[in-house]
Design an enzyme around this catalytic site. Structure first.
Site, PDB file in Angstrom:
ATOM      1  N   SER A  27     -23.459  33.627  46.673  1.00 38.03           N
ATOM      2  CA  SER A  27     -22.595  33.715  45.482  1.00 38.03           C
ATOM      3  C   SER A  27     -23.337  34.300  44.279  1.00 38.03           C
ATOM      4  O   SER A  27     -22.702  34.732  43.317  1.00 38.03           O
ATOM      5  CB  SER A  27     -22.014  32.346  45.126  1.00 38.03           C
ATOM      6  OG  SER A  27     -23.026  31.443  44.716  1.00 38.03           O
ATOM      7  N   HIS A  28     -24.686  34.302  44.298  1.00 32.77           N
ATOM      8  CA  HIS A  28     -25.422  34.816  43.140  1.00 32.77           C
ATOM      9  C   HIS A  28     -26.498  35.838  43.517  1.00 32.77           C
ATOM     10  O   HIS A  28     -27.436  36.078  42.770  1.00 32.77           O
ATOM     11  CB  HIS A  28     -25.984  33.663  42.303  1.00 32.77           C
ATOM     12  CG  HIS A  28     -24.884  32.979  41.537  1.00 32.77           C
ATOM     13  ND1 HIS A  28     -23.996  32.132  42.146  1.00 32.77           N
ATOM     14  CD2 HIS A  28     -24.492  33.078  40.255  1.00 32.77           C
ATOM     15  CE1 HIS A  28     -23.108  31.716  41.253  1.00 32.77           C
ATOM     16  NE2 HIS A  28     -23.384  32.278  40.098  1.00 32.77           N
ATOM     17  N   HIS A  36     -24.711  36.023  30.629  1.00 29.24           N
ATOM     18  CA  HIS A  36     -25.370  35.232  31.672  1.00 29.24           C
ATOM     19  C   HIS A  36     -24.532  35.230  32.946  1.00 29.24           C
ATOM     20  O   HIS A  36     -23.366  34.841  32.928  1.00 29.24           O
ATOM     21  CB  HIS A  36     -25.548  33.796  31.172  1.00 29.24           C
ATOM     22  CG  HIS A  36     -26.584  33.038  31.937  1.00 29.24           C
ATOM     23  ND1 HIS A  36     -26.396  32.652  33.241  1.00 29.24           N
ATOM     24  CD2 HIS A  36     -27.811  32.607  31.584  1.00 29.24           C
ATOM     25  CE1 HIS A  36     -27.474  32.015  33.654  1.00 29.24           C
ATOM     26  NE2 HIS A  36     -28.351  31.969  32.673  1.00 29.24           N
ATOM     27  N   THR A  64     -18.320  26.317  34.443  1.00 25.66           N
ATOM     28  CA  THR A  64     -18.782  25.801  35.735  1.00 25.66           C
ATOM     29  C   THR A  64     -20.179  25.198  35.576  1.00 25.66           C
ATOM     30  O   THR A  64     -20.724  24.596  36.508  1.00 25.66           O
ATOM     31  CB  THR A  64     -18.761  26.915  36.794  1.00 25.66           C
ATOM     32  OG1 THR A  64     -19.309  28.109  36.216  1.00 25.66           O
ATOM     33  CG2 THR A  64     -17.349  27.204  37.248  1.00 25.66           C
ATOM     34  N   GLU A 116     -18.256  31.071  44.309  1.00 23.52           N
ATOM     35  CA  GLU A 116     -17.962  30.571  45.657  1.00 23.52           C
ATOM     36  C   GLU A 116     -16.453  30.708  45.933  1.00 23.52           C
ATOM     37  O   GLU A 116     -16.054  31.107  47.037  1.00 23.52           O
ATOM     38  CB  GLU A 116     -18.396  29.101  45.726  1.00 23.52           C
ATOM     39  CG  GLU A 116     -18.575  28.537  47.102  1.00 23.52           C
ATOM     40  CD  GLU A 116     -19.677  29.194  47.920  1.00 23.52           C
ATOM     41  OE1 GLU A 116     -20.657  29.679  47.351  1.00 23.52           O
ATOM     42  OE2 GLU A 116     -19.504  29.236  49.150  1.00 23.52           O
ATOM     43  N   HIS A 129     -14.977  11.752  36.888  1.00 24.97           N
ATOM     44  CA  HIS A 129     -15.407  11.593  35.488  1.00 24.97           C
ATOM     45  C   HIS A 129     -16.926  11.767  35.342  1.00 24.97           C
ATOM     46  O   HIS A 129     -17.407  12.075  34.252  1.00 24.97           O
ATOM     47  CB  HIS A 129     -14.985  10.216  34.961  1.00 24.97           C
ATOM     48  CG  HIS A 129     -15.613   9.062  35.679  1.00 24.97           C
ATOM     49  ND1 HIS A 129     -15.188   8.614  36.908  1.00 24.97           N
ATOM     50  CD2 HIS A 129     -16.679   8.294  35.352  1.00 24.97           C
ATOM     51  CE1 HIS A 129     -15.949   7.603  37.290  1.00 24.97           C
ATOM     52  NE2 HIS A 129     -16.856   7.381  36.368  1.00 24.97           N
ATOM     53  N   LYS A 130     -17.680  11.603  36.442  1.00 22.92           N
ATOM     54  CA  LYS A 130     -19.148  11.709  36.330  1.00 22.92           C
ATOM     55  C   LYS A 130     -19.576  13.177  36.155  1.00 22.92           C
ATOM     56  O   LYS A 130     -20.357  13.505  35.272  1.00 22.92           O
ATOM     57  CB  LYS A 130     -19.821  11.082  37.558  1.00 22.92           C
ATOM     58  CG  LYS A 130     -19.443   9.615  37.722  1.00 22.92           C
ATOM     59  CD  LYS A 130     -20.114   8.975  38.911  1.00 22.92           C
ATOM     60  CE  LYS A 130     -19.592   7.545  39.079  1.00 22.92           C
ATOM     61  NZ  LYS A 130     -20.255   6.843  40.170  1.00 22.92           N
TER      62      LYS A 130
HETATM   63  P1  NDP Z   1     -24.591  24.519  46.153  1.00 24.41           P
HETATM   64  O1  NDP Z   1     -23.471  23.581  46.313  1.00 24.41           O
HETATM   65  O2  NDP Z   1     -24.706  25.660  47.081  1.00 24.41           O
HETATM   66  O3  NDP Z   1     -25.981  23.778  46.184  1.00 24.41           O
HETATM   67  C1  NDP Z   1     -26.265  22.755  45.292  1.00 24.41           C
HETATM   68  C2  NDP Z   1     -27.673  22.227  45.449  1.00 24.41           C
HETATM   69  O4  NDP Z   1     -27.625  21.171  46.372  1.00 24.41           O
HETATM   70  C3  NDP Z   1     -28.718  23.204  45.972  1.00 24.41           C
HETATM   71  O5  NDP Z   1     -29.933  22.939  45.340  1.00 24.41           O
HETATM   72  C4  NDP Z   1     -28.755  22.869  47.464  1.00 24.41           C
HETATM   73  O6  NDP Z   1     -30.004  23.162  48.074  1.00 24.41           O
HETATM   74  C5  NDP Z   1     -28.531  21.387  47.434  1.00 24.41           C
HETATM   75  N1  NDP Z   1     -27.885  20.908  48.653  1.00 24.41           N
HETATM   76  C6  NDP Z   1     -26.779  21.384  49.249  1.00 24.41           C
HETATM   77  N2  NDP Z   1     -26.486  20.661  50.337  1.00 24.41           N
HETATM   78  C7  NDP Z   1     -27.433  19.705  50.423  1.00 24.41           C
HETATM   79  C8  NDP Z   1     -27.680  18.656  51.339  1.00 24.41           C
HETATM   80  N3  NDP Z   1     -26.886  18.445  52.379  1.00 24.41           N
HETATM   81  N4  NDP Z   1     -28.743  17.853  51.123  1.00 24.41           N
HETATM   82  C9  NDP Z   1     -29.570  18.058  50.060  1.00 24.41           C
HETATM   83  N5  NDP Z   1     -29.379  19.038  49.172  1.00 24.41           N
HETATM   84  C10 NDP Z   1     -28.324  19.855  49.352  1.00 24.41           C
HETATM   85  O7  NDP Z   1     -24.560  25.080  44.640  1.00 24.41           O
HETATM   86  P2  NDP Z   1     -23.337  25.651  43.796  1.00 24.41           P
HETATM   87  O8  NDP Z   1     -22.444  26.435  44.691  1.00 24.41           O
HETATM   88  O9  NDP Z   1     -22.761  24.581  42.970  1.00 24.41           O
HETATM   89  O10 NDP Z   1     -24.126  26.670  42.852  1.00 24.41           O
HETATM   90  C11 NDP Z   1     -24.679  27.850  43.429  1.00 24.41           C
HETATM   91  C12 NDP Z   1     -25.408  28.627  42.380  1.00 24.41           C
HETATM   92  O11 NDP Z   1     -24.504  29.095  41.415  1.00 24.41           O
HETATM   93  C13 NDP Z   1     -26.472  27.851  41.611  1.00 24.41           C
HETATM   94  O12 NDP Z   1     -27.707  28.504  41.821  1.00 24.41           O
HETATM   95  C14 NDP Z   1     -26.036  27.925  40.173  1.00 24.41           C
HETATM   96  O13 NDP Z   1     -27.083  28.108  39.220  1.00 24.41           O
HETATM   97  C15 NDP Z   1     -25.131  29.137  40.179  1.00 24.41           C
HETATM   98  N6  NDP Z   1     -24.162  29.047  39.104  1.00 24.41           N
HETATM   99  C16 NDP Z   1     -24.400  29.765  37.968  1.00 24.41           C
HETATM  100  C17 NDP Z   1     -23.519  29.685  36.911  1.00 24.41           C
HETATM  101  C18 NDP Z   1     -23.771  30.383  35.631  1.00 24.41           C
HETATM  102  O14 NDP Z   1     -23.008  30.236  34.703  1.00 24.41           O
HETATM  103  N7  NDP Z   1     -24.798  31.152  35.481  1.00 24.41           N
HETATM  104  C19 NDP Z   1     -22.312  28.853  36.974  1.00 24.41           C
HETATM  105  C20 NDP Z   1     -22.197  28.103  38.214  1.00 24.41           C
HETATM  106  C21 NDP Z   1     -23.093  28.225  39.236  1.00 24.41           C
HETATM  107  P3  NDP Z   1     -30.133  24.513  48.946  1.00 24.41           P
HETATM  108  O15 NDP Z   1     -30.094  25.629  47.956  1.00 24.41           O
HETATM  109  O16 NDP Z   1     -31.427  24.388  49.683  1.00 24.41           O
HETATM  110  O17 NDP Z   1     -28.954  24.529  49.888  1.00 24.41           O
HETATM  111  O1  PYC Z   2     -20.225  31.073  39.861  1.00 25.47           O
HETATM  112  O2  PYC Z   2     -19.293  29.796  38.359  1.00 25.47           O
HETATM  113  C1  PYC Z   2     -19.993  30.764  38.682  1.00 25.47           C
HETATM  114  C2  PYC Z   2     -20.623  31.576  37.615  1.00 25.47           C
HETATM  115  C3  PYC Z   2     -20.263  31.670  36.318  1.00 25.47           C
HETATM  116  C4  PYC Z   2     -21.124  32.538  35.699  1.00 25.47           C
HETATM  117  C5  PYC Z   2     -22.001  32.946  36.645  1.00 25.47           C
HETATM  118  N1  PYC Z   2     -21.679  32.344  37.800  1.00 25.47           N
END
Ligand code: NDP
Ligand code: PYC
Length: 339
Positions: free
Chosen positions: A47-48, A121, A161, A189, A230-231
């Site tokens: 996704s990134h 960003h 997000t 995602e 809520h958390k």
């Molecule tokens: P994920 O749900 O893919 O992963 C969340 C975290 O949990 C990761 O560190 C992952 O480790 C860990 N994890 C997942 N499954 C397990 C498990 N079963 N046991 C232990 N740890 C686990 O993340 P998101 O989809 O929520 O986010 C993905 C990316 O999107 C992030 O890097 C985030 O910074 C980015 N993002 C950026 C935004 C922005 O505004 N710039 C906004 C929203 C998201 P692992 O990686 O090893 O799987």
């Molecule tokens: O995946 O939610 C997201 C996101 C927002 C800005 C960058 N990534």
């Protein structure tokens, strides 16, 4: 299962740089963005990774970002706070420029913070906290985004997000890192689910009328939900405050209004906070690190995994074989972005 394409690692970098410079980023921004995209794709963060070249190009096209803006680090005021003004450039060059000061200040004061202001960003946060942990520090990072996410009990997009990342340095292993959106799914995602024609799990979003939906497009048009009710909602609110008003920058609602529907990456601030364990551990660094390792061992002993384990495994596998895999559809779209 959609078809995939193998891209050699050098090709990931080359394709990124060509698309970014073609879109209008100056060489330094293009390099910083391409490095981030490379690191994410190497770790199979779909996704990134390369997918984010699309929004990077859109950000310049939308006309509000400066592809040549140089970061301006505020003069050192003797405190533990460093500020860097991105000047409407992408965040990454600013973080890169101010990172040495953040590390130095953290070693000096025990705790230090970096506020990045006026940045576009789009990226994952884990590479930034992983780099701080590689310097022996524990670290956190937070950013708002756009007001797509409803607060618990609400139905309108209010929060971003809002990802939260944490890293812990380890003596004999890569740092322990987690990084996740405080929404149930990252927006990226949901976009990938839409592209793959896959339904979302229930609990990720509601449609325009506030009804639960599994349709990615209805979710994108409606409101996303926080994880953990809520958390997650409270954590998301905290991130709005710490990475918004506290550092004199925009909330996700304000960032969305700023964009005027023109698309591209959100525009706001970012906060990184770092801790030097040596200043906290009473001179018992080795013993305390061993205690942390025992905690990790207990997790693994139960068959559970550590956050970052999947990424590190992907990194090792992709480095060893010398290529990454992306969907054929994304590859075609990226080819279409080449100048
Ligand atoms: P994920 O749900 O893919 O992963 C969340 C975290 O949990 C990761 O560190 C992952 O480790 C860990 N994890 C997942 N499954 C397990 C498990 N079963 N046991 C232990 N740890 C686990 O993340 P998101 O989809 O929520 O986010 C993905 C990316 O999107 C992030 O890097 C985030 O910074 C980015 N993002 C950026 C935004 C922005 O505004 N710039 C906004 C929203 C998201 P692992 O990686 O090893 O799987
Ligand atoms: O995946 O939610 C997201 C996101 C927002 C800005 C960058 N990534």
């Amino acid at each position: 299962m959609s078809e995939t394409v193998k891209l050699e690692l050098a090709e990931v970098k080359r394709l990124s740089l060509e698309i970014l410079t073609g879109a209008g980023f100056g060489a330094r921004h293009a390099e910083a963005i391409a490095n981030m995209i490379y690191r994410c794709q190497l770790d199979d963060c779909q996704s990134h990774g390369l997918f984010r070249l699309i929004i990077s190009a859109q950000t310049i096209k939308a006309g509000k970002a400066d592809g040549d803006a140089l970061p301006v680090i505020a003069p050192d005021d003797g405190t533990a706070v460093t500020r860097v003004d991105a000047g409407k450039g992408m965040s990454l060059l600013s973080v890169e420029a101010a990172m040495p000061r953040l590390i130095e200040k953290t070693r000096e004061h025990g705790v230090a913070a970096l506020a990045v202001n006026r940045c576009f960003h789009f990226s994952a946060l884990w590479p930034e906290v992983e780099d701080l942990a590689a310097a022996g520090l524990a670290a956190m990072a937070m950013v708002p985004s756009h007001a797509w996410v409803a607060p618990a009990g609400g139905s309108r997009g209010t929060f971003g997000t809002n990802p939260f990342a944490f890293a812990w340095p380890r003596r004999a292993a890569l740092p322990l890192v987690f990084d996740f959106a405080t929404s149930a799914f990252a927006r990226g995602e949901i976009e990938l689910y839409k592209r793959a024609g896959k339904p979302l799990p229930i609990g990720v979003a509601v449609d325009r009328d506030g009804n639960p939906t599994t349709d990615p497009q209805a979710a994108l048009n409606g409101a996303m939900l926080t994880f953990g009710g809520h958390k997650g909602s409270a954590l998301s609110l905290m991130i709005e405050l710490l990475a918004g008003p506290m550092i004199d920058d925009l909330t996700s609602m304000e960032s969305m209004a700023f964009s005027e529907g023109k698309g591209g990456a959100p525009y706001h601030g970012e906060i990184l906070i770092a801790f030097d364990p040596a200043k906290f551990n009473g001179g018992r660094g080795v013993e305390n690190d061993e205690r942390a390792e025992r905690l990790f061992a207990e997790i693994l002993d139960q068959g559970a995994r550590l956050p970052s384990q999947r990424r590190y495994e992907a990194r090792a596998r992709n480095t060893e074989r010398g290529y990454v895999e992306i969907s054929e559809g994304l590859h075609q779209e990226l080819i279409g972005l080449l100048p």
